[in-house]
Design an enzyme around this catalytic site. Structure first.
Site, PDB file in Angstrom:
ATOM      1  N   ARG A 172       2.785 108.292 -37.833  1.00 27.52           N
ATOM      2  CA  ARG A 172       1.365 107.938 -38.011  1.00 27.52           C
ATOM      3  C   ARG A 172       1.158 106.465 -37.764  1.00 27.52           C
ATOM      4  NH1 ARG A 172       0.251 111.340 -43.562  1.00 27.52           N
ATOM      5  NH2 ARG A 172       1.591 113.019 -42.863  1.00 27.52           N
ATOM      6  N   LYS A 179       7.791 124.702 -42.018  1.00 27.50           N
ATOM      7  CA  LYS A 179       7.025 123.945 -43.008  1.00 27.50           C
ATOM      8  C   LYS A 179       5.820 124.798 -43.380  1.00 27.50           C
ATOM      9  CE  LYS A 179       4.272 119.679 -42.946  1.00 27.50           C
ATOM     10  NZ  LYS A 179       4.144 118.333 -42.402  1.00 27.50           N
ATOM     11  N   GLU A 205      11.596 111.647 -44.067  1.00 24.55           N
ATOM     12  CA  GLU A 205      10.813 112.111 -42.915  1.00 24.55           C
ATOM     13  C   GLU A 205       9.869 110.957 -42.608  1.00 24.55           C
ATOM     14  OE1 GLU A 205       8.547 115.822 -43.494  1.00 24.55           O
ATOM     15  OE2 GLU A 205       6.997 114.929 -42.216  1.00 24.55           O
TER      16      GLU A 205
HETATM   17  C1  3PG Z   1       1.264 114.324 -45.704  1.00 21.09           C
HETATM   18  O1  3PG Z   1       0.380 114.951 -45.155  1.00 21.09           O
HETATM   19  O2  3PG Z   1       1.245 113.104 -45.869  1.00 21.09           O
HETATM   20  C2  3PG Z   1       2.460 115.051 -46.137  1.00 21.09           C
HETATM   21  O3  3PG Z   1       2.271 116.398 -45.949  1.00 21.09           O
HETATM   22  C3  3PG Z   1       2.758 114.752 -47.562  1.00 21.09           C
HETATM   23  O4  3PG Z   1       1.731 115.197 -48.333  1.00 21.09           O
HETATM   24  P1  3PG Z   1       1.503 114.548 -49.773  1.00 21.09           P
HETATM   25  O5  3PG Z   1       1.098 113.122 -49.518  1.00 21.09           O
HETATM   26  O6  3PG Z   1       0.436 115.396 -50.397  1.00 21.09           O
HETATM   27  O7  3PG Z   1       2.825 114.626 -50.499  1.00 21.09           O
END
Ligand code: 3PG
Length: 212
Positions: free
Chosen positions: A45, A129, A41
């Protein structure tokens, strides 16, 4: 269930990646495939997301590549154009869900409450999710909200790691868990792809142990 979610289920853990530079996409995809989680995924960002999706999709056609942290319909269109096969968003935005349905791409919107989940059901979704999973009550919360929504399945993400992923995967309402612990940005930035591959293969081993 949508064929994409069958693949989520088979993979068990969906690596959530943040790529600062698309030049790292190929090496990262290679580490994910060799480690046994041929899936990513790629989060919107960073400006490198779309090009990273394109590279992964073209060089590793066996990989399941999707877009995460999607906040606009333009990002959905861009992700599809680059070969993304699924869309993940942090929250439940009806406009985004509608656009994904119209474009025929699998969508896993973020939900946190029964209200969000009811909206998802209204759109005909059967996988959502659950975000941010650990701060929102983790598996205990999922079990509680899953009770009334008998056909809904969950992809918890946020705060999941090698020490707690097992308990999530053991629950039959969990399609897959999202997580970044094996693909941390600093490891990518420093080019430590062997280490990433090792963490990925440890994660893949947990999936095999729990799900057979
Ligand atoms: C995020 O917000 O980066 C994803 O949901 C993954 O979360 P994590 O870094 O806690 O695995």
């Amino acid at each position: 269930m949508n064929a994409i979610f069958e693949r989520f289920k088979k993979t068990g853990i969906i690596p959530v990646v943040v790529l600062d530079d698309a030049k790292d996409a190929e090496a990262l995809a290679n580490a994910l495939c060799r480690g046994g989680l041929p899936c990513a995924e790629v989060t919107f960002r960073t400006a490198a997301a779309a090009e990273s999706i394109r590279i992964m999709h073209e060089k590793f056609p066996e990989m399941l590549v999707g877009a995460g942290t999607v906040l606009t319909t333009e990002q959905i269109d861009q992700a599809i154009e680059c070969g993304a096969e699924f869309i993940v968003s942090p929250g439940f935005d009806p406009e985004l869900v509608k656009h994904c349905i119209e474009r025929g791409i699998a969508v896993t919107p973020g939900t946190q409450s029964p209200t969000d989940m009811e909206q998802a059901i209204k759109f005909g979704l059967d996988v959502v999710k659950f975000f941010p999973a650990e701060p929102s009550g983790g598996l205990k919360m999922i079990k509680a909200v899953a009770a009334p929504f008998t056909n809904l399945q969950f992809m918890p993400t946020g705060g999941i790691n090698a020490s707690n992923v097992r308990e999530y995967l053991s629950n039959d309402r969990i399609v897959a868990c999202g997580g970044s612990w094996m693909v941390k940005s600093d490891l990518i930035r420093e080019g430590r792809f062997d280490e990433i591959e090792k963490l990925v293969s440890e994660a893949a081993q947990i999936v095999r142990e729990v799900r057979g």
